[in-house]
Design a protein around this motif. Structure first.
Motif, mmCIF file in Angstrom:
data_model
loop_
_atom_site.group_PDB
_atom_site.id
_atom_site.type_symbol
_atom_site.label_atom_id
_atom_site.label_comp_id
_atom_site.label_asym_id
_atom_site.label_seq_id
_atom_site.Cartn_x
_atom_site.Cartn_y
_atom_site.Cartn_z
ATOM 1 N N ARG A 172 73.127 -0.428 5.639
ATOM 2 C CA ARG A 172 74.136 0.619 5.821
ATOM 3 C C ARG A 172 75.500 0.105 5.358
ATOM 4 O O ARG A 172 76.173 0.764 4.588
ATOM 5 C CB ARG A 172 74.174 1.042 7.293
ATOM 6 N N CYS A 173 75.882 -1.103 5.807
ATOM 7 C CA CYS A 173 77.210 -1.608 5.434
ATOM 8 C C CYS A 173 77.117 -2.793 4.467
ATOM 9 O O CYS A 173 78.150 -3.329 4.056
ATOM 10 C CB CYS A 173 78.017 -1.975 6.685
ATOM 11 N N CYS A 222 72.308 -5.834 6.177
ATOM 12 C CA CYS A 222 72.339 -4.467 6.698
ATOM 13 C C CYS A 222 72.377 -3.495 5.521
ATOM 14 O O CYS A 222 73.233 -3.607 4.646
ATOM 15 C CB CYS A 222 73.548 -4.276 7.600
ATOM 16 N N CYS A 257 77.104 -0.817 13.162
ATOM 17 C CA CYS A 257 77.827 -1.592 12.153
ATOM 18 C C CYS A 257 79.205 -1.966 12.687
ATOM 19 O O CYS A 257 79.798 -1.188 13.427
ATOM 20 C CB CYS A 257 77.970 -0.796 10.865
ATOM 21 N N PRO A 258 79.711 -3.174 12.329
ATOM 22 C CA PRO A 258 81.053 -3.556 12.794
ATOM 23 C C PRO A 258 82.060 -2.521 12.330
ATOM 24 O O PRO A 258 81.982 -2.030 11.208
ATOM 25 C CB PRO A 258 81.285 -4.916 12.139
ATOM 26 N N HIS A 265 72.286 -3.023 11.136
ATOM 27 C CA HIS A 265 72.958 -3.313 12.397
ATOM 28 C C HIS A 265 72.576 -2.208 13.385
ATOM 29 O O HIS A 265 72.407 -1.054 12.977
ATOM 30 C CB HIS A 265 74.476 -3.195 12.241
#
Ligand SMILES: [Zn+2]
Length: 196
Positions: free
Chosen positions: A86-87, A84, A152-153, A149
């Motif tokens: 982003r994270c 991912c 994201c988690p 994602h």
């Protein structure tokens, strides 16, 4: 020789269907896309299901005559490990593609199809056509430009970082409290002060 090498012209002419599962370990170019952080045991869970179907169609040519054209429909689906953006953590990215290719005899015909937007994608057929290689190419083309994602988690920033954004050492709030040994030492000092 790989398992799914076919005569693509015959495959289309006789309307054959082939399908199977191919693990990412057998697709070297896809395997390099798996993030390094993904353990080997997890990599082996990445399997793509594919289904190829050949068919023919009689179509009108520009000059009014009829021509038999050959096609291959290829569907590929599976969950790929990607990182991912982003994270920056690995995640399973669901992939699914379905493409109809016109099976042509040579590169010149393929180029003619490429030049005409109204025609389907063309592939040059052969008597030893590797379906798995086409499966891998379809997957590579379907990879997202920026994998992410969907959501994201959730990470609770306040729990993992201190006010300065750095990870907080666990001992920090212990040091703020007076040490029980320091308190004991202070009590012991009292009688000796009285004795002066
Ligand atoms: Zn993410």
């Amino acid at each position: 020789m790989r398992e799914y090498v076919v005569n693509l012209f015959e495959f289309a002419r006789t309307g054959m269907i082939a399908e199977g599962d191919v693990p990412v370990q057998e697709l070297p170019r896809m395997l390099t896309e798996v993030p390094a952080a993904v353990p080997v045991t997890e990599r082996s869970t990445v399997v793509f299901h594919w289904r190829a179907q050949g068919f023919e169609r009689s179509e009108h040519r520009a000059d009014g005559g009829m021509a038999v054209r050959q096609y291959l429909r290829l569907a590929v689906a599976g969950d790929m490990w990607l990182e991912c953006q982003r994270c920056m953590t690995p995640y399973r990215h669901p992939m699914a593609t379905e493409t109809v290719f016109e099976v042509v005899r040579d590169e010149a015909q393929a180029d003619a199809c490429l030049a005409d937007d109204t025609l389907p994608e063309a592939i040059v057929g052969s008597a030893n056509f590797d379906l798995i290689e086409l499966v891998e190419e379809e997957l590579l083309l379907a990879l997202p430009l920026v994998p992410k994602h969907e959501v994201c988690p959730e990470v609770h920033v306040s729990l993992v970082t201190g006010p300065d954004g750095q990870a907080e050492p666990a001992e920090e709030d212990v040091q703020d409290k007076p040490s029980p040994f320091a308190a004991l030492a202070a009590l012991k000092r009292v009688p000796s002060d009285e004795g002066k």
